[in-house]
Write a protein that holds these residues in place. Structure first.
Motif, PDB file in Angstrom:
ATOM      1  N   PRO A   3       0.803  -1.226   0.000  1.00  0.00           N
ATOM      2  CA  PRO A   3       0.000   0.000   0.000  1.00  0.00           C
ATOM      3  C   PRO A   3       0.840   1.282   0.000  1.00  0.00           C
ATOM      4  O   PRO A   3       0.331   2.338  -0.341  1.00  0.00           O
ATOM      5  CB  PRO A   3      -0.816  -0.111   1.287  1.00  0.00           C
ATOM      6  N   GLU A   4       2.111   1.218   0.378  1.00  0.00           N
ATOM      7  CA  GLU A   4       3.040   2.358   0.392  1.00  0.00           C
ATOM      8  C   GLU A   4       2.542   3.530   1.229  1.00  0.00           C
ATOM      9  O   GLU A   4       2.751   4.691   0.893  1.00  0.00           O
ATOM     10  CB  GLU A   4       3.368   2.815  -1.030  1.00  0.00           C
ATOM     11  N   ASP A   5       1.877   3.225   2.336  1.00  0.00           N
ATOM     12  CA  ASP A   5       1.369   4.280   3.204  1.00  0.00           C
ATOM     13  C   ASP A   5       2.036   4.293   4.576  1.00  0.00           C
ATOM     14  O   ASP A   5       1.677   5.088   5.433  1.00  0.00           O
ATOM     15  CB  ASP A   5      -0.144   4.154   3.372  1.00  0.00           C
ATOM     16  N   GLY A   6       3.002   3.402   4.791  1.00  0.00           N
ATOM     17  CA  GLY A   6       3.685   3.341   6.072  1.00  0.00           C
ATOM     18  C   GLY A   6       2.884   2.619   7.144  1.00  0.00           C
ATOM     19  O   GLY A   6       3.316   2.519   8.273  1.00  0.00           O
ATOM     20  N   GLY A   7       1.708   2.118   6.794  1.00  0.00           N
ATOM     21  CA  GLY A   7       0.848   1.432   7.749  1.00  0.00           C
ATOM     22  C   GLY A   7       1.327   0.021   8.056  1.00  0.00           C
ATOM     23  O   GLY A   7       2.369  -0.422   7.574  1.00  0.00           O
ATOM     24  N   PRO A   8       0.556  -0.723   8.848  1.00  0.00           N
ATOM     25  CA  PRO A   8       0.995  -2.046   9.290  1.00  0.00           C
ATOM     26  C   PRO A   8       1.125  -3.073   8.174  1.00  0.00           C
ATOM     27  O   PRO A   8       1.816  -4.070   8.336  1.00  0.00           O
ATOM     28  CB  PRO A   8      -0.077  -2.461  10.298  1.00  0.00           C
ATOM     29  N   ASP A   9       0.474  -2.860   7.030  1.00  0.00           N
ATOM     30  CA  ASP A   9       0.571  -3.804   5.922  1.00  0.00           C
ATOM     31  C   ASP A   9       1.560  -3.350   4.846  1.00  0.00           C
ATOM     32  O   ASP A   9       1.672  -3.974   3.806  1.00  0.00           O
ATOM     33  CB  ASP A   9      -0.808  -4.013   5.289  1.00  0.00           C
ATOM     34  N   ASP A  10       2.265  -2.267   5.079  1.00  0.00           N
ATOM     35  CA  ASP A  10       3.219  -1.732   4.105  1.00  0.00           C
ATOM     36  C   ASP A  10       4.519  -2.539   4.152  1.00  0.00           C
ATOM     37  O   ASP A  10       4.899  -3.071   5.197  1.00  0.00           O
ATOM     38  CB  ASP A  10       3.506  -0.268   4.417  1.00  0.00           C
ATOM     39  N   PHE A  11       5.198  -2.650   3.017  1.00  0.00           N
ATOM     40  CA  PHE A  11       6.494  -3.333   2.937  1.00  0.00           C
ATOM     41  C   PHE A  11       7.217  -2.874   1.681  1.00  0.00           C
ATOM     42  O   PHE A  11       6.608  -2.352   0.755  1.00  0.00           O
ATOM     43  CB  PHE A  11       6.328  -4.860   2.934  1.00  0.00           C
ATOM     44  N   PHE A  12       8.536  -3.055   1.679  1.00  0.00           N
ATOM     45  CA  PHE A  12       9.346  -2.836   0.485  1.00  0.00           C
ATOM     46  C   PHE A  12       9.532  -4.183  -0.197  1.00  0.00           C
ATOM     47  O   PHE A  12       9.803  -5.182   0.472  1.00  0.00           O
ATOM     48  CB  PHE A  12      10.730  -2.286   0.842  1.00  0.00           C
ATOM     49  N   ILE A  13       9.383  -4.233  -1.508  1.00  0.00           N
ATOM     50  CA  ILE A  13       9.631  -5.461  -2.259  1.00  0.00           C
ATOM     51  C   ILE A  13      11.117  -5.523  -2.570  1.00  0.00           C
ATOM     52  O   ILE A  13      11.663  -4.629  -3.204  1.00  0.00           O
ATOM     53  CB  ILE A  13       8.812  -5.500  -3.562  1.00  0.00           C
ATOM     54  N   ALA A  14      11.782  -6.576  -2.097  1.00  0.00           N
ATOM     55  CA  ALA A  14      13.228  -6.681  -2.248  1.00  0.00           C
ATOM     56  C   ALA A  14      13.648  -7.706  -3.295  1.00  0.00           C
ATOM     57  O   ALA A  14      14.825  -7.848  -3.571  1.00  0.00           O
ATOM     58  CB  ALA A  14      13.865  -7.019  -0.907  1.00  0.00           C
TER      59      ALA A  14
END
Length: 72
Positions: free
Chosen positions: A30-41
């Motif tokens: 979601p790219e919102d910094g919330g609990p479900d946000d993550f960076f794809i590595a």
């Protein structure tokens, strides 16, 4: 991917850090910094690899870093 654990804060700007996800996610973050946000590595893990990142100032936290503080 909801993370219930406490997330560290960025030592540069004090924003809550976002975890890196390795592998193939089922969809974009979601790219919102919330609990479900993550960076794809990606699928290939470099050693050492970043564990957390900051969406605001682009700081990366590696397993060897000791200057992040737990948030919560």
């Amino acid at each position: 991917m909801s993370t219930e654990r406490k997330r560290p804060t960025c030592p540069d700007c004090q924003s809550i850090l976002v975890p890196y996800l390795y592998g193939m996610p089922s969809g974009p973050p979601p790219e919102d910094g919330g609990p479900d946000d993550f960076f794809i590595a990606g699928c290939l893990l470099d050693v050492p690899a970043p564990k957390w990142g900051c969406r605001k100032c682009h700081y990366e936290f590696w397993d060897t870093d000791t200057n992040c503080t737990g948030q919560g």
